[in-house]
Design a protein around this motif. Structure first.
Motif, PDB file in Angstrom:
ATOM      1  N   PHE A  23      10.568  -1.251  -6.242  1.00 41.89           N
ATOM      2  CA  PHE A  23       9.301  -0.693  -6.523  1.00 41.89           C
ATOM      3  C   PHE A  23       8.385  -1.816  -7.177  1.00 41.89           C
ATOM      4  O   PHE A  23       7.691  -1.767  -7.348  1.00 41.89           O
ATOM      5  CB  PHE A  23       9.636   0.359  -7.683  1.00 41.89           C
ATOM      6  CG  PHE A  23       8.627   0.595  -8.469  1.00 41.89           C
ATOM      7  CD1 PHE A  23       7.499   1.440  -7.610  1.00 41.89           C
ATOM      8  CD2 PHE A  23       8.151   0.224  -9.510  1.00 41.89           C
ATOM      9  CE1 PHE A  23       6.633   2.207  -8.528  1.00 41.89           C
ATOM     10  CE2 PHE A  23       7.282   0.493 -10.423  1.00 41.89           C
ATOM     11  CZ  PHE A  23       6.059   1.060  -9.382  1.00 41.89           C
ATOM     12  N   LYS A  24       9.362  -2.966  -7.796  1.00 42.54           N
ATOM     13  CA  LYS A  24       8.435  -4.411  -8.649  1.00 42.54           C
ATOM     14  C   LYS A  24       7.630  -5.029  -7.472  1.00 42.54           C
ATOM     15  O   LYS A  24       6.915  -4.875  -7.455  1.00 42.54           O
ATOM     16  CB  LYS A  24      10.093  -5.108  -9.077  1.00 42.54           C
ATOM     17  CG  LYS A  24       9.394  -6.220  -9.428  1.00 42.54           C
ATOM     18  CD  LYS A  24      11.155  -7.093  -9.470  1.00 42.54           C
ATOM     19  CE  LYS A  24      10.776  -8.248 -10.819  1.00 42.54           C
ATOM     20  NZ  LYS A  24      10.998  -9.185 -10.869  1.00 42.54           N
ATOM     21  N   VAL A  25       7.572  -5.577  -6.060  1.00 36.90           N
ATOM     22  CA  VAL A  25       7.901  -5.546  -5.519  1.00 36.90           C
ATOM     23  C   VAL A  25       6.283  -5.115  -5.202  1.00 36.90           C
ATOM     24  O   VAL A  25       5.622  -5.815  -4.772  1.00 36.90           O
ATOM     25  CB  VAL A  25       7.996  -6.438  -4.225  1.00 36.90           C
ATOM     26  CG1 VAL A  25       7.765  -6.511  -2.721  1.00 36.90           C
ATOM     27  CG2 VAL A  25       9.456  -7.303  -4.348  1.00 36.90           C
ATOM     28  N   PHE A  26       6.873  -3.935  -4.647  1.00 36.92           N
ATOM     29  CA  PHE A  26       5.480  -3.430  -4.450  1.00 36.92           C
ATOM     30  C   PHE A  26       4.285  -3.143  -5.562  1.00 36.92           C
ATOM     31  O   PHE A  26       3.243  -3.125  -5.360  1.00 36.92           O
ATOM     32  CB  PHE A  26       6.084  -1.408  -4.696  1.00 36.92           C
ATOM     33  CG  PHE A  26       4.700  -0.300  -4.261  1.00 36.92           C
ATOM     34  CD1 PHE A  26       4.012  -0.370  -3.306  1.00 36.92           C
ATOM     35  CD2 PHE A  26       4.426   0.286  -5.456  1.00 36.92           C
ATOM     36  CE1 PHE A  26       3.060   0.540  -3.074  1.00 36.92           C
ATOM     37  CE2 PHE A  26       3.412   1.345  -4.950  1.00 36.92           C
ATOM     38  CZ  PHE A  26       2.501   1.155  -4.294  1.00 36.92           C
ATOM     39  N   LEU A  27       4.999  -3.058  -7.111  1.00 33.69           N
ATOM     40  CA  LEU A  27       3.641  -3.094  -7.857  1.00 33.69           C
ATOM     41  C   LEU A  27       3.462  -4.220  -7.760  1.00 33.69           C
ATOM     42  O   LEU A  27       1.703  -4.339  -8.016  1.00 33.69           O
ATOM     43  CB  LEU A  27       4.908  -2.528  -9.398  1.00 33.69           C
ATOM     44  CG  LEU A  27       4.210  -2.359 -10.552  1.00 33.69           C
ATOM     45  CD1 LEU A  27       2.534  -1.611  -9.582  1.00 33.69           C
ATOM     46  CD2 LEU A  27       4.548  -2.154 -12.111  1.00 33.69           C
ATOM     47  N   LYS A  28       3.567  -5.394  -8.120  1.00 30.98           N
ATOM     48  CA  LYS A  28       2.950  -6.720  -7.590  1.00 30.98           C
ATOM     49  C   LYS A  28       1.836  -6.695  -6.680  1.00 30.98           C
ATOM     50  O   LYS A  28       0.753  -7.081  -7.122  1.00 30.98           O
ATOM     51  CB  LYS A  28       3.624  -7.185  -7.723  1.00 30.98           C
ATOM     52  CG  LYS A  28       3.878  -9.353  -7.976  1.00 30.98           C
ATOM     53  CD  LYS A  28       4.490 -10.547  -7.529  1.00 30.98           C
ATOM     54  CE  LYS A  28       4.026 -11.718  -7.293  1.00 30.98           C
ATOM     55  NZ  LYS A  28       5.150 -12.451  -7.469  1.00 30.98           N
ATOM     56  N   LEU A  29       2.042  -6.841  -5.771  1.00 34.69           N
ATOM     57  CA  LEU A  29       1.280  -6.348  -4.709  1.00 34.69           C
ATOM     58  C   LEU A  29       0.401  -5.479  -4.620  1.00 34.69           C
ATOM     59  O   LEU A  29      -0.445  -5.885  -4.333  1.00 34.69           O
ATOM     60  CB  LEU A  29       2.352  -6.267  -2.721  1.00 34.69           C
ATOM     61  CG  LEU A  29       1.067  -6.586  -2.156  1.00 34.69           C
ATOM     62  CD1 LEU A  29       0.725  -7.770  -1.629  1.00 34.69           C
ATOM     63  CD2 LEU A  29       2.365  -5.746  -0.519  1.00 34.69           C
ATOM     64  N   PHE A  30       0.594  -4.178  -4.884  1.00 28.88           N
ATOM     65  CA  PHE A  30      -0.088  -3.077  -5.142  1.00 28.88           C
ATOM     66  C   PHE A  30      -1.285  -3.724  -6.211  1.00 28.88           C
ATOM     67  O   PHE A  30      -2.395  -3.892  -5.740  1.00 28.88           O
ATOM     68  CB  PHE A  30       0.022  -2.208  -5.595  1.00 28.88           C
ATOM     69  CG  PHE A  30      -0.689  -1.217  -5.604  1.00 28.88           C
ATOM     70  CD1 PHE A  30      -1.444  -0.322  -4.223  1.00 28.88           C
ATOM     71  CD2 PHE A  30      -1.716  -0.594  -6.650  1.00 28.88           C
ATOM     72  CE1 PHE A  30      -2.227   1.066  -4.592  1.00 28.88           C
ATOM     73  CE2 PHE A  30      -2.344   0.016  -7.438  1.00 28.88           C
ATOM     74  CZ  PHE A  30      -2.734   1.372  -5.524  1.00 28.88           C
ATOM     75  N   LEU A  31      -1.455  -3.990  -7.194  1.00 29.88           N
ATOM     76  CA  LEU A  31      -2.291  -5.099  -8.254  1.00 29.88           C
ATOM     77  C   LEU A  31      -3.205  -5.832  -7.773  1.00 29.88           C
ATOM     78  O   LEU A  31      -3.877  -6.109  -7.808  1.00 29.88           O
ATOM     79  CB  LEU A  31      -1.617  -5.201  -9.726  1.00 29.88           C
ATOM     80  CG  LEU A  31      -0.541  -4.182 -10.424  1.00 29.88           C
ATOM     81  CD1 LEU A  31       0.089  -4.533 -11.322  1.00 29.88           C
ATOM     82  CD2 LEU A  31      -1.786  -2.918 -10.247  1.00 29.88           C
ATOM     83  N   LYS A  32      -2.126  -7.143  -6.922  1.00 27.49           N
ATOM     84  CA  LYS A  32      -2.249  -8.155  -6.459  1.00 27.49           C
ATOM     85  C   LYS A  32      -3.312  -8.330  -5.382  1.00 27.49           C
ATOM     86  O   LYS A  32      -4.355  -9.248  -4.913  1.00 27.49           O
ATOM     87  CB  LYS A  32      -1.848  -9.612  -6.965  1.00 27.49           C
ATOM     88  CG  LYS A  32      -1.400  -9.337  -5.829  1.00 27.49           C
ATOM     89  CD  LYS A  32      -0.363 -10.982  -5.587  1.00 27.49           C
ATOM     90  CE  LYS A  32       0.998 -11.364  -4.236  1.00 27.49           C
ATOM     91  NZ  LYS A  32       1.554 -12.099  -4.167  1.00 27.49           N
TER      92      LYS A  32
END
Length: 191
Positions: A23-32
């Motif tokens: 989830f952490k990787v998902f959130l970072k990539l989703f936002l950037k």
């Protein structure tokens, strides 16, 4: 195509980008990354819930115009899609296999409203490539930059030029495409 939930498809796409799927990787990539965000919206258009599906169709259409990616929810798309850049047009009658890589300025079209291409699994489609007509691109094929494919491309072949010509056999598709999802990963991601 196998029947997977939007969540499992998003996890497979995330793995293609980052080699991880938490989830952490998902959130970072989703936002950037707007291209990954577009893929999330695309996957969510396949939700069984009409309201959710409709909401994400609107989001996908808006972001698609912004990043210049035309990829209809009608396109059959396998797991592990990778779109790192924009300026992509994919005909609605196209079939994209698992682990496809679509780089910038890719155009996949049809001739005179007929069916479009069927792209196999683990296919790398390089920058500024055009695929025209109802042709088949075999599994593990590589279409080099600037290729114009108007005839079938054999499995595990590297093709370049206009018109596309085979120049060598692919020894290892991982030399061309990153973080390919395996059947084991897909089974873990859930169907």
């Amino acid at each position: 195509m196998i029947n997977m939930t939007p969540k499992a498809l998003i996890r497979s796409d995330l793995f293609r980008y980052e080699g991880k799927s938490n989830f952490k990787v998902f959130l970072k990539l989703f936002l950037k990354n707007p291209y990954f965000r577009f893929q999330v919206y695309l996957r969510m258009t396949r939700s069984n819930n009409f309201v959710i599906s409709s909401f994400f169709k609107v989001l996908k259409a808006g972001l698609g115009r912004k990043v210049n990616v035309q990829l209809s929810p009608k396109v059959s798309v396998g797991y592990g899609l990778y779109i790192p850049h924009g300026n992509i047009v994919v005909n609605a009658k196209t079939t994209l296999g698992h682990n496809c890589s679509l780089l910038q300025f890719v155009s996949i079209g049809a001739m005179h409203n007929s069916d479009a291409a069927t792209i196999g699994d683990n296919v790398y489609i390089g920058p500024n490539t055009n695929i025209v007509g109802k042709i088949n691109i075999g599994d593990n094929a590589v279409l080099g930059a600037g290729t114009v494919a108007v005839k079938n491309v054999e499995e595990a072949m590297v093709v370049v030029g206009s018109p596309a010509k085979s120049i060598k056999q692919v020894q290892n598709i991982n030399d061309y495409a990153i973080n390919l999802c395996s059947e084991e990963f897909i089974n873990k991601a859930g169907k």
